[in-house]
Design an enzyme around this catalytic site. Structure first.
Site, PDB file in Angstrom:
ATOM      1  N   SER A 144       0.864  -1.186   0.000  1.00 18.49           N
ATOM      2  CA  SER A 144       0.000   0.000   0.000  1.00 18.49           C
ATOM      3  C   SER A 144       0.891   1.223   0.000  1.00 18.49           C
ATOM      4  O   SER A 144       2.051   1.158   0.433  1.00 18.49           O
ATOM      5  CB  SER A 144      -0.882  -0.005   1.255  1.00 18.49           C
ATOM      6  OG  SER A 144      -1.523   1.241   1.446  1.00 18.49           O
ATOM      7  N   TYR A 157      -2.107   0.401  10.699  1.00 16.75           N
ATOM      8  CA  TYR A 157      -2.088  -0.103   9.329  1.00 16.75           C
ATOM      9  C   TYR A 157      -0.800   0.290   8.627  1.00 16.75           C
ATOM     10  O   TYR A 157      -0.185  -0.523   7.915  1.00 16.75           O
ATOM     11  CB  TYR A 157      -3.303   0.462   8.586  1.00 16.75           C
ATOM     12  CG  TYR A 157      -3.425   0.019   7.155  1.00 16.75           C
ATOM     13  CD1 TYR A 157      -3.553  -1.324   6.823  1.00 16.75           C
ATOM     14  CD2 TYR A 157      -3.446   0.955   6.118  1.00 16.75           C
ATOM     15  CE1 TYR A 157      -3.685  -1.733   5.503  1.00 16.75           C
ATOM     16  CE2 TYR A 157      -3.584   0.557   4.796  1.00 16.75           C
ATOM     17  CZ  TYR A 157      -3.698  -0.789   4.491  1.00 16.75           C
ATOM     18  OH  TYR A 157      -3.824  -1.188   3.189  1.00 16.75           O
TER      19      TYR A 157
END
Length: 259
Positions: A144, A157
């Site tokens: 990501s 995250y």
């Protein structure tokens, strides 16, 4: 545009984790269309079985295998069942919560690290011998843009995806000279059916707000198309890191919204 090269005979099986929805399901479809026999893994057996039937009905080859990537014993058993592997797409992951560091839930952090990092480690370790033996293997890590830069409310995250990014980068250094590529695809804002909804515990309002005013966030198909393109490059071509964002997103914290 040149058509993607067909996979070599030794590398026609592709394992996709987290294939029950979103990017994983879309990637499985596109790799099947590219000529791979796709092994679909996820915890939701009914979802991957339905996808395997869909892919089969389209004239391609797919098999479903229920698997929790954080369960090392189950992963090792899976590896014994599939000894000929050409591609591994480490896609299983996800985000939980958006709390600041001061109030973040340690259990959420633990679960994100277990799935995004340890899950990737488990599959990669278990299948690396088969990928190497294929003579033309590829490991894909779907990370990501959170693995490349931070933002407020995302530390858990972000930490997990930084771990996935470093895993891919280090593995590439360690296995250079072997017939295995390590590709990292780092998507930015992707609108799927479940990502934001899962992150906010099923709160549809909070999930919708993530994409509010963004005309065209990325779709699962956009990311899958990128993964399939990278995987189907000639064997000597390694796409080390490909960052993918919608045009409306300049960074993790700079997004154009038409409100």
């Amino acid at each position: 545009m040149t058509a993607p090269a067909a996979p070599s005979p030794a590398s026609r099986i592709a394992v996709v984790t987290g294939a029950s929805s979103g990017i994983g399901a879309a990637t499985a479809r596109q790799l099947a269309e590219a000529g791979y026999r796709v092994v679909l893994t996820a915890r939701r057996k009914d979802r991957i079985e339905a996808l395997a039937e869909e892919i089969g009905a389209a004239g391609h080859s797919a098999v479903a295998y229920a698997l929790d990537v954080t369960d090392r014993a189950a992963v090792d058993e899976f590896a014994t069942a599939f000894r000929t592997i050409g591609v591994l797409v480490n896609n299983a992951g996800g985000a939980l919560g958006a709390d600041p560091v001061a109030t973040g839930d340690p259990e959420d952090w633990r679960r994100m690290y277990e799935t995004n990092v340890i899950g990737t480690l488990n599959l990669t370790q278990a299948l690396l011998p088969a990928l190497t033996a294929s003579g033309d293997g590829t490991v894909v890590v779907v990370s990501s843009t959170a693995g490349l830069g931070t933002y407020e409310g995302g530390a858990g995250y972000v930490a997990a995806k930084h771990g996935a990014h470093v895993l891919a980068e280090t593995l590439r250094l360690e296995i250079v000279g072997t017939p295995v590529r390590v590709i990292e695809v780092a998507p930015g804002m992707v609108k799927t059916d479940e990502f934001a909804l899962t992150r906010f515990g099923g709160d549809e309002g909070k999930a919708a707000k993530v994409y509010e005013g963004v005309a065209e966030p990325l779709t699962a198909d956009d990311v899958a198309d990128t993964i399939a393109w990278a995987v189907t490059r000639p064997s000597h071509v390694n796409v080390d890191l490909l960052v993918l964002r919608p045009r409306a997103q300049a960074s993790n914290t700079k997004v154009h919204r038409e409100l």
